[in-house]
Every structure is written in structure tokens, then in C-alpha cells.
Write an enzyme that holds these catalytic residues in place. Structure first.
Site, PDB file in Angstrom:
ATOM      1  N   SER A 248       0.844  -1.201   0.000  1.00 30.77           N
ATOM      2  CA  SER A 248       0.000   0.000   0.000  1.00 30.77           C
ATOM      3  C   SER A 248       0.878   1.250   0.000  1.00 30.77           C
ATOM      4  O   SER A 248       2.038   1.198   0.424  1.00 30.77           O
ATOM      5  CB  SER A 248      -0.928   0.021   1.220  1.00 30.77           C
ATOM      6  OG  SER A 248      -0.165   0.069   2.425  1.00 30.77           O
ATOM      7  N   ASP A 365      26.159  18.614  -1.676  1.00 31.70           N
ATOM      8  CA  ASP A 365      25.060  19.420  -1.115  1.00 31.70           C
ATOM      9  C   ASP A 365      24.809  18.992   0.325  1.00 31.70           C
ATOM     10  O   ASP A 365      23.673  18.950   0.789  1.00 31.70           O
ATOM     11  CB  ASP A 365      23.797  19.256  -1.957  1.00 31.70           C
ATOM     12  CG  ASP A 365      22.718  20.266  -1.570  1.00 31.70           C
ATOM     13  OD1 ASP A 365      23.076  21.351  -1.052  1.00 31.70           O
ATOM     14  OD2 ASP A 365      21.522  19.975  -1.753  1.00 31.70           O
TER      15      ASP A 365
END
Length: 487
Positions: A248, A365
Site C-alpha cells: 500500500s 550538497d
């Protein structure tokens, strides 16, 4: 061809037959002569006198007699008959009103007689004079109101007002500002004046403000739009559910300008994070999958990549009970001791060293926004799509920026005994930069001096460089083929 219509009789509008009028043939010289014009005037005067005498003979005394009215129409045209009848009816109506009011008789004006050209011109002249008088009164009032501004008007005998007049342009600018030319809240400006300089500045500011608001709105929409992902991504997720990758998809974990992260589960025991980069090429998802695979192979703390397809990446979920692990930026550090904060820094330092030495990667980063802290106080690194190989010509510059971000953050939260930029750089790279000089300047100089011909070639042909690295890595991992002796 000769005219065959020689019948001297014709029928009028009333159905009667009457004789055609003989039209005299007049030359152009006769028409232009004064004698002919004077004769025409005398003839018209005689016809008018004859017509008036006929009216007197027809009507006679028409006071209030009940005798039946009869009209002698012999020798009269249709137009003359109609005018005579209308005059008679008007006269009877006037007489009846006069008798009813026991007053003197007033005859109605000739409402049905067409106006002459002279009368029309006279009325037009009156209207023009009235409009001119009203215009003069208006400008006289405006001149009185703007007497204080008269010194700004050009000198000279002319008193005309143009669009360049300060009073006129001031009122026009105020009207434009108050109505639809500007979105700024100006309040009631009826009767006010704005000079051209102020008006132009208001217009320029209004345009820039509108652009700024549009950019702000677009940024907010980009950060929150498509929270339910697009149709192609939904179809792909449904396909993976049918394949048993997970059971799910619960909802959104986080959204940003670059991607949306969703939470997925399998058998209530295993959780996944689904990253969907929006508005960028699928290469970003593939690069992150490749970099995560390299880091996971060397055992670095990071999400474990599971599957990638187009712009959708499935990886392991970092968190507890469906709650995502917080970024270091969002951790409440006041509840941590100095030893615990130091432990967190040591983990980040270890991640940077292992990424450089084992994975041959620079994050490019790295900051408190791309480091997660799980409930067991373990640091994990995320968002490695922009991470670059050490063969990149500016990898050391990006590493320097990562070091500055990390040291600045841990200094802010109060971690003691932190190394300097140069010390941490030397620890990661095993180079020997000098403490007394700026680190970035030394890195730039080092990169320039040690850039070999191979690096210049790789920089000019990055695709060939990537293929060469891939073949070298593939060859090193493959080993000796068992079928080599049989080939």
C-alpha cells in the site's frame, strides 16, 4: 433612341389624372444671368400671393360654424391639398380650445411645415454658442482652482490647456491610479492630483510588485502541487503493488520544489519511501539510485535502494511507526548533552570520510537538511542525486563547501572542540593544506596545478569518461570467468 413617352397626362398619388407640367428649356447662360434670377424671384412671389388668396377664399370665416367644410381643390397639387387640410384642422382645434377656456384665440404654430435651411442654420448656431459658453465657464472655474500652479505653465499669450498642463495631467494620473491602472491600495483619490514623476514611480513599483507576487505564488504552488502525484506515477505504483514490491501507499511524507516523498508499507513490517522527482529529467532518479547503490554496497548509513523506473525511486524508509526521521535542522538539540552532540558530529565526519575514500564520491550538497537522525541516534545521509565522482574537475571545491556547511551547523548548536576547515579537509582527502591560508584558494590552486592531461580529456568528453569508469569497475568486480578456458 427617341423618348416614346409623349402622353401629356399622368396619374397622381390620389389616382386622379392630371396634365403634366411643361418644363421650360433654359440655357446655362440664362441661368447665370441676373435678369433670369430676378424673374424667378418675382414669379415665386406671385405664386405665393396666389396661394394665400386661394386659402382665404377656401376658408373665409371659420369661427365656430357647424356647417360642413368643403374644399375647392381645383388647380391644386396634392401637396397643396394636404397642407390646406392640415391648416384647417389646426384652426378648428385652436378655435375649440379658445371657446372652452373663454379666452382669446391662439393659433398653433405650423408644425408640419418643413423648416427652411436658414432656420436650421440659426438653431445650430445657437447650440454652438451655448456649448462654447459652457466650455468657457468650465475652464474659467479650472483656472481659478489652479491659480497657484500658473507659474508652472509656459509663458506666452496663449491660454489653451493641453495634456501637458500640470493640473490636467495631475488629475488624469490620479484617476488612472485610483481606477484600473494599478493594483496598489491607494484609497479614495477623487479630486487629488499626482505629478508625472510620482505616477511613473507608482506604475514601476506596481509592476515589480505584481511580478514578485507571481513568483511567490508560483513557488508555493510548485512546492505543494501534485501532492497526489500524476497519473503515470499512480499507474506505476499500482503495477508495483500487483508485483508485490509493497502492499500500500499511505500518503505524503514530505514535498518540495524538487520531489515528493511518499510512504509505502508491506505486511505492516517493512516500510518504503517513494521519491518522485517532479519537473526534472528521469536522470535524477537514476543517478540517486546509482549513488545509493554504491554507498549501500560499502555499508554507509543511507536509504537502501529497491527499485527505480522513469522518475520514481523506491528505497527503504528511515523512521519509526510511520513517522519519518527528522532532519538535523529540526532536531531539538537543547535536550541533548554535549557528548551526544559530539557523537552526532563524529558520525557525520565518518560519513564524509567514507564517501570520499571508499565510495569515491562527494555529496556536493551536504548540510543539516540532508542528514537524518533516527530514533536510535544514528545519522543517515540522503539526497545524493547530485553527488559526483572524484574524477569531476571541481569535486574538491564542492567538498570544501560541504565542510563549511557542516562545521557552521555544529558550531551553531554548540558542539565543542570542532576541527577547522583545513583540518577536516586534510583528514578526508589525506592532503596537506596550510592552516594560515584560505582553504578555497589553496584548493583552486591545487586543482589547477594537478589537473593532468587525462582530467582535461575527461572534462571535454564526460560520456567517454563515464564509460571508461564503468568498464573498469565491471572488470574489477567480474573476476576470472569460468568459461575463459573454453573460449
Amino acid at each position: 433612341m427617341a423618348n416614346c413617352d409623349n402622353n401629356p397626362w399622368k396619374k397622381n398619388a390620389w389616382g386622379k389624372t392630371e396634365k403634366k407640367a411643361d418644363e421650360p428649356i433654359v440655357s446655362f447662360v440664362d441661368v447665370m444671368s441676373e435678369e433670369y434670377i430676378e424673374g424667378m424671384g418675382n414669379q415665386e412671389k406671385l405664386e405665393e400671393e396666389r396661394y394665400m388668396k386661394q386659402l382665404e377664399q377656401m376658408f373665409g370665416d371659420t369661427s365656430t360654424s357647424d356647417e360642413q367644410f368643403t374644399l375647392n381643390t381645383e388647380g391644386m397639387t396634392d401637396e397643396e391639398v394636404a397642407l390646406a387640410l392640415q391648416r384647417h384642422f389646426d384652426r378648428e382645434a385652436d378655435v375649440a380650445r379658445a371657446v372652452a377656456s373663454s379666452s382669446s384665440v391662439h393659433f398653433a404654430p405650423d408644425r408640419y411645415h418643413p423648416k427652411t435651411m436658414q432656420e436650421t442654420d440659426s438653431e445650430d448656431e445657437d447650440d454652438d454658442a451655448l456649448r462654447q459658453a459652457a466650455t468657457d465657464m468650465l475652464y474659467a472655474k479650472l483656472d481659478a482652482e489652479n491659480a497657484s500652479e500658473s507659474r508652472l505653465r509656459p509663458e506666452g499669450p496663449s491660454t489653451s490647456r493641453t495634456k501637458h498642463d500640470t493640473g490636467v495631467s495631475g488629475r488624469r494620473n490620479a484617476d488612472k491610479t485610483f481606477n484600473d491602472r494599478n493594483s496598489l491600495p491607494t484609497g479614495d483619490m477623487v479630486g487629488d492630483k499626482i505629478n508625472n514623476k510620482v505616477f511613473n514611480k507608482l506604475m514601476a513599483f506596481g509592476k515589480s510588485e505584481a511580478k514578485r507576487q507571481m513568483r511567490h505564488k508560483d513557488k508555493e504552488e510548485k512546492a505543494t502541487m501534485d501532492t497526489s502525484v500524476d497519473s503515470d506515477t499512480r499507474l506505476l505504483l499500482l503495477k508495483w503493488i500487483n508485483q508485490g514490491v509493497f502492499d500500500s501507499v499511505d500518503g505524503i511524507i514530505a514535498t518540495g520544489k524538487e520531489s515528493a516523498v511518499l510512504h509505502a508499507a508491506q505486511d505492516s513490517a517493512t516500510s518504503y519511501a517513494i521519491k518522485n522527482p517532479r519537473g526534472v529529467l528521469k536522470i535524477w532518479a537514476e543517478r540517486e539510485f546509482m549513488n545509493l547503490s554504491r554507498m549501500a554496497k560499502h555499508g554507509l548509513p543511507c536509504p537502501q535502494p529497491v527499485k527505480v523506473r522513469r522518475n520514481v525511486l523506491v528505497m527503504s524508509f528511515l523512521g519509526d511507526d510511520g513517522l519519518a526521521a527528522p532532519r538535523l535542522k529540526n532536531v531539538e538539540w537543547e535536550f541533548f548533552t554535549d557528548e551526544e552532540r559530539r557523537s552526532v558530529y563524529d558520525q557525520v565526519q565518518t560519513i564524509m570520510c567514507r564517501m570520499y575514500k571508499e565510495c569515491l564520491l562527494v555529496h556536493a550538497d551536504l548540510s543539516e537538511f540532508n542528514l537524518l537522525l533516527t530514533p536510535d541516534n544514528k545519522v543517515h545521509v540522503i539526497d545524493v542525486s547530485q553527488a559526483m565522482d572524484l574524477s569531476h574537475p571541481r569535486s574538491l571545491q564542492f567538498l570544501t563547501r560541504d565542510i563549511q556547511n557542516v562545521i557552521a551547523f555544529f558550531t551553531k548548536i554548540g558542539v565543542p572542540n570542532l576541527p577547522t576547515y583545513v583540518q577536516l579537509f586534510n583528514l578526508i582527502t589525506d592532503l596537506e593544506m596550510v592552516e594560515d591560508h584560505d582553504l578555497l584558494v589553496q584548493v583552486e590552486q591545487f586543482s589547477e596545478e594537478n589537473r593532468s592531461a587525462d582530467l582535461r580529456h575527461d572534462k571535454s568528453r564526460p560520456a567517454d569518461m563515464e564509460l571508461k569508469k564503468y568498464n573498469e569497475e565491471k572488470k574489477a568486480n567480474r573476476g576470472i570467468s569460468p568459461a575463459r578456458d573454453y573460449n
